[in-house]
Motif scaffolding. Structure first.
Motif, PDB file in Angstrom:
ATOM      1  N   ARG A 176       0.861  -1.182   0.000  1.00 10.02           N
ATOM      2  CA  ARG A 176       0.000   0.000   0.000  1.00 10.02           C
ATOM      3  C   ARG A 176       0.894   1.226   0.000  1.00 10.02           C
ATOM      4  O   ARG A 176       1.934   1.246   0.668  1.00 10.02           O
ATOM      5  N   SER A 177       0.506   2.242  -0.743  1.00 10.50           N
ATOM      6  CA  SER A 177       1.289   3.471  -0.770  1.00 10.50           C
ATOM      7  C   SER A 177       0.349   4.672  -0.711  1.00 10.50           C
ATOM      8  O   SER A 177      -0.853   4.550  -0.945  1.00 10.50           O
ATOM      9  N   THR A 178       0.907   5.816  -0.386  1.00 17.77           N
ATOM     10  CA  THR A 178       0.087   7.028  -0.277  1.00 17.77           C
ATOM     11  C   THR A 178      -0.203   7.653  -1.637  1.00 17.77           C
ATOM     12  O   THR A 178      -1.130   8.439  -1.768  1.00 17.77           O
ATOM     13  N   ALA A 179       0.589   7.292  -2.639  1.00 14.70           N
ATOM     14  CA  ALA A 179       0.400   7.778  -4.009  1.00 14.70           C
ATOM     15  C   ALA A 179       0.961   6.709  -4.958  1.00 14.70           C
ATOM     16  O   ALA A 179       1.758   5.868  -4.538  1.00 14.70           O
ATOM     17  N   PRO A 180       0.546   6.729  -6.211  1.00 16.87           N
ATOM     18  CA  PRO A 180       1.085   5.736  -7.157  1.00 16.87           C
ATOM     19  C   PRO A 180       2.607   5.776  -7.188  1.00 16.87           C
ATOM     20  O   PRO A 180       3.226   6.841  -7.212  1.00 16.87           O
ATOM     21  N   THR A 181       3.219   4.605  -7.166  1.00 16.74           N
ATOM     22  CA  THR A 181       4.673   4.479  -7.166  1.00 16.74           C
ATOM     23  C   THR A 181       5.035   3.125  -7.740  1.00 16.74           C
ATOM     24  O   THR A 181       4.160   2.384  -8.190  1.00 16.74           O
TER      25      THR A 181
END
Length: 201
Positions: free
Chosen positions: A63-68
């Motif tokens: 899971r990430s806070t923004a696309p990466t």
């Protein structure tokens, strides 16, 4: 969902990393983008905020806070092999990929920049000259047979007027579902960086 150790009659996953198999089952069920299934997945992921990636049966959910992009030793540090993206047109940003058993180091890659995973406390020191952080994030599968380090919030003292880093070593199998109820002895070591970090000791 496939309830993993949550108890009879419960539709929640087992707490912590022990519930990873259940959460990955929820991810599979939510692929249809049914709102109820996506909401259940979000609830279980929110309950594990800060625990890092979830791994079960050869797959990992990041899971990430923004696309990466998740670049690690298992994918040759590819900056495109494992992307995270908005799931089912929501602000839930996740990615799932194949990751074999073992202790793996990784970093996030976005906008031509490498960074540690802010949602993962597990790490390994790294003296590679191209790594200004001096460490990488870690995914340690519960069956790897090795332990790993985790970072905690700094401990601050009003008496001493300073703050100290807190690092813990978690032994092999610590996050295994089979050890979910097990307790461990603790040894506290002052100036612990001299134990863990070869560069600074």
């Amino acid at each position: 969902p496939t309830v993993d150790g949550a108890g009879s009659g419960s539709d929640a996953c087992a707490p912590g990393l022990a519930g990873a198999p259940c959460v990955l089952d929820l991810y599979d069920q939510a692929q249809s983008c049914d709102a109820t299934a996506v909401a259940k997945l979000r609830t279980e992921l929110d309950a594990r905020s800060g625990l890092g990636p979830l791994w079960a049966n050869g797959r990992a959910l990041f899971r990430s806070t923004a696309p990466t992009n998740i670049a690690g030793d298992w994918n040759g540090w590819s900056t495109s092999a494992l992307p995270t993206a908005g799931f089912c047109a929501t602000d839930l940003v996740i990615g799932v990929g194949s990751v074999p058993t073992g202790l793996h180091t990784y970093k996030l890659f976005a906008a031509n920049a490498w960074s540690l995973d802010p949602l993962d406390r597990a790490f390994a020191y790294d003296d590679f000259t191209g790594n200004p952080d001096g460490m990488n994030s870690v995914l340690d599968t519960p069956d790897s047979g090795v332990g790993h380090l985790v970072r905690f919030e700094q401990a601050c003292s009003t008496t001493l007027g300073n703050c100290r880093d807190v690092t813990a070593y978690l032994p092999p199998g610590y996050d295994s579902p089979a050890n979910g109820a097990r307790t461990y002895p603790v040894l506290f070591m002052h100036d612990g960086q001299n134990v863990w970090n070869d560069h600074d000791c």
